[in-house]
Motif scaffolding. Structure first.
Motif, mmCIF file in Angstrom:
data_model
loop_
_atom_site.group_PDB
_atom_site.id
_atom_site.type_symbol
_atom_site.label_atom_id
_atom_site.label_comp_id
_atom_site.label_asym_id
_atom_site.label_seq_id
_atom_site.Cartn_x
_atom_site.Cartn_y
_atom_site.Cartn_z
ATOM 1 N N LYS A 2 93.734 53.871 108.341
ATOM 2 C CA LYS A 2 93.277 52.794 107.466
ATOM 3 C C LYS A 2 92.924 53.368 106.099
ATOM 4 C CE LYS A 2 91.335 50.276 111.346
ATOM 5 N NZ LYS A 2 92.452 49.406 111.548
ATOM 6 N N ASN A 33 90.896 41.624 117.938
ATOM 7 C CA ASN A 33 90.358 40.629 117.013
ATOM 8 C C ASN A 33 89.594 41.250 115.849
ATOM 9 O OD1 ASN A 33 91.390 38.601 118.679
ATOM 10 N ND2 ASN A 33 89.507 38.530 119.882
ATOM 11 N N GLY A 34 89.965 42.443 115.419
ATOM 12 C CA GLY A 34 89.343 43.072 114.265
ATOM 13 C C GLY A 34 87.970 43.674 114.506
ATOM 14 N N LYS A 35 87.556 43.767 115.772
ATOM 15 C CA LYS A 35 86.222 44.312 116.076
ATOM 16 C C LYS A 35 86.112 45.782 115.697
ATOM 17 C CE LYS A 35 85.309 41.148 119.871
ATOM 18 N NZ LYS A 35 85.130 41.030 121.325
ATOM 19 N N THR A 65 87.902 47.442 113.454
ATOM 20 C CA THR A 65 87.967 47.578 112.000
ATOM 21 C C THR A 65 86.625 47.233 111.368
ATOM 22 O OG1 THR A 65 90.327 47.070 112.003
ATOM 23 C CG2 THR A 65 89.167 46.809 109.911
ATOM 24 N N ALA A 66 85.985 46.187 111.852
ATOM 25 C CA ALA A 66 84.669 45.811 111.334
ATOM 26 C C ALA A 66 83.637 46.886 111.637
ATOM 27 C CB ALA A 66 84.234 44.476 111.932
ATOM 28 N N ALA A 117 95.215 47.199 108.814
ATOM 29 C CA ALA A 117 94.397 46.270 109.599
ATOM 30 C C ALA A 117 94.640 46.437 111.095
ATOM 31 C CB ALA A 117 94.671 44.833 109.180
ATOM 32 N N THR A 118 95.865 46.727 111.496
ATOM 33 C CA THR A 118 96.176 46.886 112.911
ATOM 34 C C THR A 118 96.594 48.306 113.264
ATOM 35 O OG1 THR A 118 98.461 46.184 112.543
ATOM 36 C CG2 THR A 118 96.862 44.473 113.135
#
Length: 98
Positions: free
Chosen positions: A92, A59-61, A63-64, A87-88
């Motif tokens: 990056k 859930n993008g944790k 990346t954040a 993003a996945t």
């Protein structure tokens, strides 16, 4: 585990160039949060930084967490970094947009 102290992070202020792109290689679910500069990072697929985060890649944790850690090392606000690609992916590319 808490946030790394500012003294434990490398000084990446030289990357804070308007419109500049920053390529990173991410390792999620690591033992600790860390940023390795280009000289110490393993060369792989053009990545200039190696970043390890304790967050899980769901859930993008992760990346954040990478965005926040990179911004802290660059001494800028996390909102000034924009994710361009990956993003996945573990590879990056962020852009600095002040």
């Amino acid at each position: 585990m808490g946030k790394p102290k500012q003294k434990d992070l490398p000084d990446l202020r030289y990357l804070a160039v308007a419109g500049g792109e920053i390529a990173v290689r991410v390792t999620p679910k690591a033992a600790r949060n860390a940023v390795l500069p280009a000289a110490q990072a393993e060369s792989g697929q053009g990545a200039s930084l190696k970043i390890t985060v304790t967050a899980a890649p769901e859930n993008g944790k992760a990346t954040a967490a990478v965005q926040a850690l990179l911004a802290r090392a660059m001494r800028i606000a996390p909102s000034d970094l924009e994710l361009l690609r990956g993003a996945t992916s573990r590879d990056k590319v962020f852009a600095y947009r002040p």
